[in-house]
Scaffold this motif. Structure first.
Motif, PDB file in Angstrom:
ATOM      1  N   GLY A   1       3.001   9.167  -0.342  1.00 44.45           N
ATOM      2  CA  GLY A   1       3.608   8.557  -1.466  1.00 44.45           C
ATOM      3  C   GLY A   1       4.430   7.477  -1.258  1.00 44.45           C
ATOM      4  O   GLY A   1       5.124   6.583  -2.272  1.00 44.45           O
ATOM      5  N   LYS A   2       4.997   7.102   0.114  1.00 46.44           N
ATOM      6  CA  LYS A   2       5.806   6.094   0.499  1.00 46.44           C
ATOM      7  C   LYS A   2       5.156   4.755   0.530  1.00 46.44           C
ATOM      8  O   LYS A   2       3.852   4.460   0.835  1.00 46.44           O
ATOM      9  CB  LYS A   2       6.319   6.233   1.637  1.00 46.44           C
ATOM     10  CG  LYS A   2       7.385   5.167   2.256  1.00 46.44           C
ATOM     11  CD  LYS A   2       7.965   5.646   3.895  1.00 46.44           C
ATOM     12  CE  LYS A   2       8.631   4.379   4.176  1.00 46.44           C
ATOM     13  NZ  LYS A   2       9.185   4.574   5.555  1.00 46.44           N
ATOM     14  N   ILE A   3       5.823   3.748  -0.339  1.00 46.92           N
ATOM     15  CA  ILE A   3       5.079   2.228  -0.486  1.00 46.92           C
ATOM     16  C   ILE A   3       5.658   1.549   0.862  1.00 46.92           C
ATOM     17  O   ILE A   3       6.814   1.585   1.292  1.00 46.92           O
ATOM     18  CB  ILE A   3       5.801   1.680  -1.648  1.00 46.92           C
ATOM     19  CG1 ILE A   3       5.422   2.355  -2.891  1.00 46.92           C
ATOM     20  CG2 ILE A   3       5.213   0.068  -1.755  1.00 46.92           C
ATOM     21  CD1 ILE A   3       4.008   2.541  -3.038  1.00 46.92           C
ATOM     22  N   LEU A   4       4.626   0.982   1.466  1.00 48.42           N
ATOM     23  CA  LEU A   4       4.923   0.099   2.418  1.00 48.42           C
ATOM     24  C   LEU A   4       5.381  -1.250   1.934  1.00 48.42           C
ATOM     25  O   LEU A   4       4.701  -2.126   1.652  1.00 48.42           O
ATOM     26  CB  LEU A   4       3.700  -0.079   3.290  1.00 48.42           C
ATOM     27  CG  LEU A   4       2.954   1.099   4.103  1.00 48.42           C
ATOM     28  CD1 LEU A   4       1.450   0.437   4.659  1.00 48.42           C
ATOM     29  CD2 LEU A   4       4.064   1.815   4.841  1.00 48.42           C
ATOM     30  N   GLU A   5       6.693  -1.250   1.740  1.00 44.25           N
ATOM     31  CA  GLU A   5       7.135  -2.462   1.099  1.00 44.25           C
ATOM     32  C   GLU A   5       7.303  -4.007   1.892  1.00 44.25           C
ATOM     33  O   GLU A   5       6.881  -4.857   1.019  1.00 44.25           O
ATOM     34  CB  GLU A   5       8.821  -2.231   1.009  1.00 44.25           C
ATOM     35  CG  GLU A   5       9.265  -0.781   0.072  1.00 44.25           C
ATOM     36  CD  GLU A   5       8.895  -1.031  -1.375  1.00 44.25           C
ATOM     37  OE1 GLU A   5       8.992  -2.089  -1.649  1.00 44.25           O
ATOM     38  OE2 GLU A   5       9.030  -0.007  -2.146  1.00 44.25           O
ATOM     39  N   ASP A   6       7.170  -3.887   2.908  1.00 44.57           N
ATOM     40  CA  ASP A   6       7.296  -4.956   3.649  1.00 44.57           C
ATOM     41  C   ASP A   6       6.557  -4.925   5.388  1.00 44.57           C
ATOM     42  O   ASP A   6       6.144  -3.933   5.618  1.00 44.57           O
ATOM     43  CB  ASP A   6       8.466  -5.803   4.090  1.00 44.57           C
ATOM     44  CG  ASP A   6       9.611  -4.613   4.594  1.00 44.57           C
ATOM     45  OD1 ASP A   6       9.162  -3.771   5.383  1.00 44.57           O
ATOM     46  OD2 ASP A   6      10.894  -4.733   4.443  1.00 44.57           O
ATOM     47  N   GLN A   7       6.377  -6.076   5.902  1.00 51.27           N
ATOM     48  CA  GLN A   7       5.725  -5.823   7.038  1.00 51.27           C
ATOM     49  C   GLN A   7       6.446  -5.035   8.272  1.00 51.27           C
ATOM     50  O   GLN A   7       5.732  -4.338   9.091  1.00 51.27           O
ATOM     51  CB  GLN A   7       5.540  -7.414   7.902  1.00 51.27           C
ATOM     52  CG  GLN A   7       4.547  -8.381   6.791  1.00 51.27           C
ATOM     53  CD  GLN A   7       3.433  -7.463   7.066  1.00 51.27           C
ATOM     54  OE1 GLN A   7       2.691  -7.235   5.818  1.00 51.27           O
ATOM     55  NE2 GLN A   7       2.687  -7.216   7.885  1.00 51.27           N
TER      56      GLN A   7
ATOM     57  N   ALA B   1       7.577 -16.791  12.942  1.00 53.41           N
ATOM     58  CA  ALA B   1       6.633 -16.779  11.807  1.00 53.41           C
ATOM     59  C   ALA B   1       7.681 -16.286  10.386  1.00 53.41           C
ATOM     60  O   ALA B   1       8.548 -15.496  10.772  1.00 53.41           O
ATOM     61  CB  ALA B   1       5.394 -15.994  11.768  1.00 53.41           C
ATOM     62  N   ASP B   2       7.161 -16.391   9.424  1.00 46.82           N
ATOM     63  CA  ASP B   2       7.739 -15.814   8.174  1.00 46.82           C
ATOM     64  C   ASP B   2       7.696 -14.283   8.307  1.00 46.82           C
ATOM     65  O   ASP B   2       6.559 -13.493   8.743  1.00 46.82           O
ATOM     66  CB  ASP B   2       6.948 -16.223   6.801  1.00 46.82           C
ATOM     67  CG  ASP B   2       7.706 -15.907   5.555  1.00 46.82           C
ATOM     68  OD1 ASP B   2       7.293 -14.868   5.179  1.00 46.82           O
ATOM     69  OD2 ASP B   2       8.605 -16.756   5.067  1.00 46.82           O
ATOM     70  N   LYS B   3       8.820 -13.806   7.715  1.00 45.26           N
ATOM     71  CA  LYS B   3       9.073 -12.119   7.672  1.00 45.26           C
ATOM     72  C   LYS B   3       7.677 -11.531   6.762  1.00 45.26           C
ATOM     73  O   LYS B   3       7.512 -10.270   7.058  1.00 45.26           O
ATOM     74  CB  LYS B   3      10.327 -11.780   7.452  1.00 45.26           C
ATOM     75  CG  LYS B   3      11.499 -12.146   7.994  1.00 45.26           C
ATOM     76  CD  LYS B   3      11.574 -10.639   8.925  1.00 45.26           C
ATOM     77  CE  LYS B   3      12.803 -11.193   9.642  1.00 45.26           C
ATOM     78  NZ  LYS B   3      13.059  -9.976  10.642  1.00 45.26           N
TER      79      LYS B   3
ATOM     80  N   LYS C   1       0.857  -1.238  -0.091  1.00 46.36           N
ATOM     81  CA  LYS C   1       0.008  -0.025  -0.038  1.00 46.36           C
ATOM     82  C   LYS C   1       0.931   1.187  -0.272  1.00 46.36           C
ATOM     83  O   LYS C   1       1.971   1.194   0.351  1.00 46.36           O
ATOM     84  CB  LYS C   1      -1.055  -0.021   1.418  1.00 46.36           C
ATOM     85  CG  LYS C   1      -1.896  -1.082   1.436  1.00 46.36           C
ATOM     86  CD  LYS C   1      -2.989  -1.050   0.431  1.00 46.36           C
ATOM     87  CE  LYS C   1      -4.074  -2.125   0.473  1.00 46.36           C
ATOM     88  NZ  LYS C   1      -5.169  -1.959  -0.478  1.00 46.36           N
ATOM     89  N   LYS C   2       0.371   2.470  -0.286  1.00 46.21           N
ATOM     90  CA  LYS C   2       0.855   3.450  -0.540  1.00 46.21           C
ATOM     91  C   LYS C   2       0.426   4.523   0.445  1.00 46.21           C
ATOM     92  O   LYS C   2      -0.764   4.856   0.601  1.00 46.21           O
ATOM     93  CB  LYS C   2       0.895   4.282  -1.915  1.00 46.21           C
ATOM     94  CG  LYS C   2       1.713   5.410  -2.101  1.00 46.21           C
ATOM     95  CD  LYS C   2       1.508   6.326  -3.392  1.00 46.21           C
ATOM     96  CE  LYS C   2       1.634   5.304  -4.671  1.00 46.21           C
ATOM     97  NZ  LYS C   2       1.350   6.002  -5.961  1.00 46.21           N
ATOM     98  N   THR C   3       1.182   5.305   1.377  1.00 48.08           N
ATOM     99  CA  THR C   3       0.860   6.083   2.542  1.00 48.08           C
ATOM    100  C   THR C   3       0.444   7.414   1.445  1.00 48.08           C
ATOM    101  O   THR C   3       0.961   7.814   0.401  1.00 48.08           O
ATOM    102  CB  THR C   3       2.095   6.636   3.209  1.00 48.08           C
ATOM    103  OG1 THR C   3       3.057   7.193   2.566  1.00 48.08           O
ATOM    104  CG2 THR C   3       2.591   5.359   3.961  1.00 48.08           C
ATOM    105  N   ALA C   4      -0.205   8.255   2.364  1.00 45.51           N
ATOM    106  CA  ALA C   4      -0.240   9.819   1.701  1.00 45.51           C
ATOM    107  C   ALA C   4       0.544  10.634   1.137  1.00 45.51           C
ATOM    108  O   ALA C   4       0.766  11.298   0.328  1.00 45.51           O
ATOM    109  CB  ALA C   4      -1.180  10.688   2.999  1.00 45.51           C
TER     110      ALA C   4
END
Length: 82
Positions: A19-25, A48-50, A14-17
């Motif tokens: 414009g930053k992409i939430l690349e991983d958990q 658990a898996d990353k 998802k992309k934040t307001a």
């Protein structure tokens, strides 16, 4: 004693307001803390898996009066994601 909830927050990609992409958990976890003030423990801290979107949320010391405010902050942080 402690009370924990298991929650699934699948926001990777998802992309934040701003414009930053939430690349991983790890980015999702940081976003939840910074945007909503919600500290959650990712399941990968327990082996658990990353990529696992599951979290542990401690609610044992949460006051009933604080719940609606916390949910509201989380809702607002989620609304701005694309």
């Amino acid at each position: 004693a402690a009370i924990y909830l298991t929650i699934k927050i699948d926001l990777a990609g998802k992309k934040t307001a701003d414009g930053k992409i939430l690349e991983d958990q790890a980015a999702v976890t940081a976003y939840l803390l910074n945007a909503a003030g919600l500290a959650v423990v990712p399941f990968y801290a327990f082996g658990a898996d990353k990529k696992s979107p599951w979290y542990r949320l401690s609610v044992g010391t949460c006051k009933k009066e604080e719940i609606s405010e916390m949910i509201g902050k989380l809702r607002e942080a989620l609304k701005v994601l694309q």
